[in-house]
Scaffold this motif. Structure first.
Motif, PDB file in Angstrom:
ATOM      1  N   SER A  65       5.806-152.075 -24.482  1.00 58.43           N
ATOM      2  CA  SER A  65       6.760-152.944 -25.168  1.00 58.43           C
ATOM      3  C   SER A  65       6.094-153.424 -26.436  1.00 58.43           C
ATOM      4  N   GLU A  66       6.908-153.833 -27.384  1.00 65.21           N
ATOM      5  CA  GLU A  66       6.353-154.407 -28.606  1.00 65.21           C
ATOM      6  C   GLU A  66       7.435-155.218 -29.301  1.00 65.21           C
ATOM      7  N   ALA A  83       3.498-156.816 -33.061  1.00 64.13           N
ATOM      8  CA  ALA A  83       2.487-157.178 -32.060  1.00 64.13           C
ATOM      9  C   ALA A  83       2.755-156.390 -30.785  1.00 64.13           C
ATOM     10  N   GLN A  84       1.697-155.961 -30.144  1.00 64.76           N
ATOM     11  CA  GLN A  84       1.823-155.166 -28.917  1.00 64.76           C
ATOM     12  C   GLN A  84       0.954-155.778 -27.820  1.00 64.76           C
ATOM     13  N   PRO A  85       1.458-155.803 -26.588  1.00 66.49           N
ATOM     14  CA  PRO A  85       0.686-156.399 -25.497  1.00 66.49           C
ATOM     15  C   PRO A  85      -0.576-155.617 -25.148  1.00 66.49           C
ATOM     16  N   THR A  86      -0.698-154.428 -25.705  1.00 67.31           N
ATOM     17  CA  THR A  86      -1.918-153.645 -25.550  1.00 67.31           C
ATOM     18  C   THR A  86      -3.041-154.166 -26.447  1.00 67.31           C
ATOM     19  N   GLY A  87      -2.770-155.272 -27.173  1.00 67.89           N
ATOM     20  CA  GLY A  87      -3.813-155.877 -27.992  1.00 67.89           C
ATOM     21  C   GLY A  87      -3.874-155.333 -29.407  1.00 67.89           C
ATOM     22  N   ILE A  88      -2.755-154.797 -29.848  1.00 70.68           N
ATOM     23  CA  ILE A  88      -2.696-154.171 -31.174  1.00 70.68           C
ATOM     24  C   ILE A  88      -1.686-154.915 -32.038  1.00 70.68           C
ATOM     25  N   THR A 109      -6.955-154.441 -33.824  1.00 62.61           N
ATOM     26  CA  THR A 109      -6.914-154.602 -32.373  1.00 62.61           C
ATOM     27  C   THR A 109      -7.849-155.708 -31.903  1.00 62.61           C
ATOM     28  N   THR A 110      -7.537-156.216 -30.724  1.00 61.88           N
ATOM     29  CA  THR A 110      -8.451-157.138 -30.063  1.00 61.88           C
ATOM     30  C   THR A 110      -9.669-156.368 -29.563  1.00 61.88           C
ATOM     31  N   ALA A 113      -8.967-153.805 -26.701  1.00 59.77           N
ATOM     32  CA  ALA A 113      -7.857-152.857 -26.855  1.00 59.77           C
ATOM     33  C   ALA A 113      -8.364-151.453 -27.188  1.00 59.77           C
TER      34      ALA A 113
END
Lengths: 156, 156
Positions: A65-66, A83-88, A109-110, A113
């Motif tokens: 999701s994003e 923003a993406q919940p994958t840390g991107i 990225t975090t 990620a």
């Protein structure tokens, strides 16, 4: 519906879209997905709110999701942040030509990620059909096709 | 509700929160706002979906909005990514201590956005009361307080 002048030329995007897509990349097995995308006019503001969810094809298993925003300017210059919940997160400069959008930008990225450094996102709308292609530079691979999907507008 | 193990310690955030806040910065006039924040557990995933909207105090005039994700890890290490329609994205590393979260990170902006380079976000929850403070390094000003708000949980 009235929308802000700076997103008037992006009206063709607005609505809810559903369909199917496929993902490929040198480092993964190809996969198929179903997808729902929404584009909503900002509340009297010069941006379009973007949201997206995917599920593994034929299942109800959530995949990606994003969320983000397309920033209109009343000209062919547009911008996109995601923003993406994958840390991107992604920051894009884009061009609007008719009902086609091409965004090119950086991904940041975090610490935990997957390392993605750039993406290119093309969106083409023909009436109630939306197709997109997403290319990605990641995990030491050059920019190349990662996702393609064809969606149909199911609600305005 | 069951949530992913890695966000079990973030359950105290989940729900819808409403309240008021105020904004200050050397380059602007102070302003007051009303706000609604939602934190939702990802669908079986190790993240919390974050959404936020504000209105000018005493009016229905939309001010800001943003969306993002808090990434849990099952430990005190958390991460946060945010996209804003003002053309800003943020990537944060955070620490969870009890029901307090402190995020520090970088902001990256599109070409036409206000130049923000870093933010610090503190969130403290005491039962059904959430308070946050957001400090910002922007427009050549050092990191300093920009937003403070006190919200109350109005739905789980």
């Amino acid at each position: 519906m009235r929308v802000h002048h700076d997103i008037e030329d992006l009206r063709f995007l607005l609505g809810t879209w559903r369909g199917t897509g496929e993902g490929v990349y040198p480092t993964i097995e190809p996969f198929a997905y179903t997808e729902e995308v929404t584009f909503t006019a900002g509340p009297g503001k010069p941006f379009v709110v973007y949201g997206q969810r995917t599920w593994r094809a034929g299942t109800e298993e959530p995949l990606h999701s994003e969320t983000g925003y397309i920033r209109g300017s009343g000209s062919e210059s547009v911008e996109l942040v995601i923003a993406q919940p994958t840390g991107i997160v992604e920051v894009h400069t884009g061009v609007l030509l008719g009902t086609s959008l091409v965004f090119e930008g950086s991904a940041i990225t975090t610490a935990t990620a997957r390392p993605v450094s750039a993406t290119r996102r093309e969106i083409d709308v023909d009436g109630d059909v939306l197709q997109y292609h997403l290319s990605m530079e990641a995990v030491e691979q050059p920019l190349q096709l990662h996702l393609s999907a064809s969606l149909r507008r199911v609600a305005d």
